[in-house]
Design a protein around this motif. Structure first.
Motif, short mmCIF file in Angstrom:
data_model
loop_
_atom_site.label_atom_id
_atom_site.label_comp_id
_atom_site.label_asym_id
_atom_site.label_seq_id
_atom_site.Cartn_x
_atom_site.Cartn_y
_atom_site.Cartn_z
N ARG A 118 -65.73 -37.17 -19.95
CA ARG A 118 -66.71 -35.60 -19.75
C ARG A 118 -66.94 -35.11 -20.77
O ARG A 118 -67.97 -34.00 -21.26
CB ARG A 118 -66.19 -34.97 -18.83
CG ARG A 118 -66.05 -35.01 -17.15
CD ARG A 118 -64.88 -34.52 -16.92
NE ARG A 118 -66.07 -33.04 -16.52
CZ ARG A 118 -65.30 -31.88 -16.50
NH1 ARG A 118 -64.48 -31.86 -17.22
NH2 ARG A 118 -66.23 -30.85 -16.38
N SER A 119 -66.46 -35.59 -22.51
CA SER A 119 -67.57 -35.41 -23.81
C SER A 119 -68.41 -36.34 -24.32
O SER A 119 -68.00 -36.72 -23.63
CB SER A 119 -66.05 -35.20 -24.10
OG SER A 119 -64.80 -33.67 -23.83
N ASP A 128 -67.28 -31.31 -21.25
CA ASP A 128 -66.94 -30.49 -21.46
C ASP A 128 -66.63 -30.04 -23.15
O ASP A 128 -66.93 -28.96 -23.39
CB ASP A 128 -64.81 -31.59 -21.67
CG ASP A 128 -63.98 -30.50 -21.55
OD1 ASP A 128 -63.53 -29.33 -22.50
OD2 ASP A 128 -62.56 -31.13 -21.04
N TRP A 152 -57.90 -40.40 -28.65
CA TRP A 152 -58.84 -39.46 -27.67
C TRP A 152 -58.85 -40.43 -27.03
O TRP A 152 -59.53 -39.58 -25.15
CB TRP A 152 -60.29 -38.66 -28.21
CG TRP A 152 -60.96 -37.80 -27.37
CD1 TRP A 152 -59.79 -37.19 -26.57
CD2 TRP A 152 -62.02 -36.95 -27.63
NE1 TRP A 152 -61.03 -36.43 -26.14
CE2 TRP A 152 -62.02 -36.02 -27.25
CE3 TRP A 152 -63.08 -36.57 -29.08
CZ2 TRP A 152 -63.40 -35.32 -26.70
CZ3 TRP A 152 -64.23 -36.32 -29.26
CH2 TRP A 152 -63.95 -35.48 -27.85
N SER A 181 -59.07 -32.29 -24.56
CA SER A 181 -60.46 -32.32 -23.50
C SER A 181 -61.38 -33.73 -22.85
O SER A 181 -59.97 -35.30 -23.80
CB SER A 181 -61.74 -32.02 -25.16
OG SER A 181 -61.26 -30.93 -25.64
N ASP A 182 -61.45 -33.34 -22.28
CA ASP A 182 -61.69 -35.12 -21.04
C ASP A 182 -62.36 -35.61 -21.54
O ASP A 182 -63.71 -35.62 -22.16
CB ASP A 182 -62.05 -34.39 -19.73
CG ASP A 182 -62.84 -35.73 -18.96
OD1 ASP A 182 -61.82 -36.47 -18.87
OD2 ASP A 182 -62.60 -35.31 -17.67
#
Length: 488
Positions: free
Chosen positions: A9-10, A78, A46, A5-6
């Motif tokens: 954008r999360s 995201d 992450w 997951s980006d």
């Protein structure tokens, strides 16, 4: 294959309550929040921007939590991660899950946060997050012991959100452990360790299915409660961490070097675990189907017995026909001895009682359909009418048919209450005369096929004296009468 997951954008919302006014304190929860925040924002794990990771320790109100979840769901493009740690409570009337707040009172569920509201916040129509991960490390205070947290038996089932992955700390009625001598709660401690160290032998990044399998194996190996997981759509492919133990991900990592020797065994263990879970789920489903089949078979016996009693009773000689209404929908049985209802009598409609046999009424509907009402209790009686009473057409054929149906129904109950023979070996057979094949899930006992002599059929299982046979069309059913069959 999973794609990380980006992080740009999360968003993540980490919620926890460690100090309570009316519940046992859970000091490890405060460490949980800091440990997860550090893991999510670490670039090698992450890389979530610090401003995108909102921590709510000791939430003051339910509105604070819900507004924050809703706001972050609208900011994320995201993935949205929502984590809660603390006491879990259940409504004694509905068994719904509630998340305890610092001032929650277990006797007043409305002082806690109803999980359904969290689910609705995640499902906010204005949310832009394409994927959601919900992680619950929660307890149920009524069963909390020193150093432990307990959880509802239906937590994972109640928490599923469409398009997400939901992981809960424990299954069924087990306790979620918070060891007094450890920094984190048992579940979150393993979660943080796995995010930071990775999983040897698994792809990079770590998808939620791999994460769940690894956590389950680690916790089970320590004799600690195992987590639950539910996925919707592609939820199992969500990835919120790089796999630092993957081949080539971090060559200098000592953890990778040590764990690499166990890669093959770990994969085999995970595969066996998945196979065991699939087998357990299949057996549970089969057991539920068998219980349902047994229930309707027993109901058939009761109906057949009532019908046999009615058809065998003499008609009431001085019966005076009258109008009546029923309090709830009831089946109108045929006078020919069939166990399949002709139609369903509706409440709020007047029907005509034309005669009585035993406890049953011979009824005529406004459409002129005539049959037997076996349950004549609680009727609202109307006017007596000037009409000739009828005795019912219970001839010898009808009585013979109901006796046959009763025998079949009793055979079916005997069949379904006995487990299939474990060492049964399928074989070919022929019948000496035409025999009916009854569907395993048909409460009317109406044959769907008739086995003919001179043709070979395949017996695929056996329950008691009955065979599960396969017809020429390939459909399976029960052969209740197996006397005189010729084995091939």
């Amino acid at each position: 294959m999973a794609v990380l997951s980006d992080p740009a954008r999360s968003r993540a919302v980490l919620i926890g309550a460690h100090h309570y006014s009316a519940l046992e304190n859970l000091p490890a929860v405060a460490a949980n929040l800091e440990g997860l925040r550090s893991a999510f924002t670490a670039g090698e794990v992450w890389g979530l921007p610090p401003e995108a990771c909102t921590v709510i320790p000791q939430p003051a109100t339910a509105a604070q939590v819900l507004d924050t979840v809703r706001e972050n769901g609208r900011l994320a493009e995201d993935t949205l991660v929502v984590y809660y740690a603390g006491h879990g409570l259940t409504d004694p009337h509905t068994d719904e899950l509630y998340l305890a707040l610092p001032d929650s009172d277990p006797e007043r569920e409305y002082t806690s946060l109803r999980y359904e509201y969290v689910r609705r916040a995640v499902l906010d129509p204005a949310a832009r997050a394409r994927r959601t991960v919900v992680i619950l490390d929660c307890c149920y205070s009524g069963r909390a012991l020193l150093g432990q947290m307990s959880a509802s038996s239906h937590v994972a089932e109640q928490t599923v959100v469409d398009g997400t992955c939901v992981i809960t700390a424990c299954a069924e009625t087990h306790l979620a452990v918070s060891p007094p001598d450890e920094t984190y709660t048992a579940f979150t401690g393993e979660l943080i360790t796995t995010l930071i160290e990775g999983i040897a032998g698994r792809p990079d990044p770590i998808d939620m299915e791999s994460l769940y399998r690894h956590l389950r194996m680690r916790l089970s190996g320590k004799s600690r409660p195992v987590p639950q997981q539910r996925n919707r759509n592609s939820g199992s492919l969500i990835a919120i961490a790089r796999n630092r133990a993957a081949a080539g991900a971090d060559p200098a990592s000592s953890h990778h070097g040590a764990a690499n020797a166990f890669t093959s065994r770990q994969r085999d263990a995970e595969r066996r675990l998945a196979e065991m879970e699939a087998t357990a789920e299949r057996l549970r489903t089969e057991a539920e189907q068998l219980r349902a089949a047994e229930l309707w078979a027993r109901k058939n016996v009761a109906v057949a017995q009532q019908l046999a009693k009615a058809l065998g009773s003499s008609p009431e000689p001085d019966f005076k026909p009258y109008w009546f209404a029923i309090p709830a929908a009831r089946p109108l049985m045929s006078e020919d001895g069939s166990l399949e209802a002709q139609l369903l009598l509706r409440p709020g409609v007047w029907h005509l009682a034309r005669g009585r046999r035993g406890d049953a009424l011979i009824v005529e509907t406004e459409e002129g359909v005539r049959g037997i009402l076996l349950d004549a209790t609680g009727l609202e009686r109307g006017d007596i009418v000037e009409a000739e009473p009828v005795t019912g057409r219970s001839g010898r054929k009808a009585k013979a048919r109901i006796r046959e149906n009763l025998r079949h129904a009793e055979q079916l109950v005997g069949t379904l209450t006995r487990p299939p023979e474990e060492d049964f070996v399928p074989f070919w057979f022929a019948v000496p005369m035409p025999r009916p094949l009854v569907a395993e899930d048909d409460s009317s006992l109406t044959p769907f096929a008739e086995l003919q002599p001179g043709t070979w059929y395949l017996a695929v299982a056996q329950h008691g004296v009955a065979l599960v046979a396969q017809s020429q069309s390939g459909r399976r059913g029960l052969l209740l009468d197996t006397t005189g069959i010729q084995r091939g």
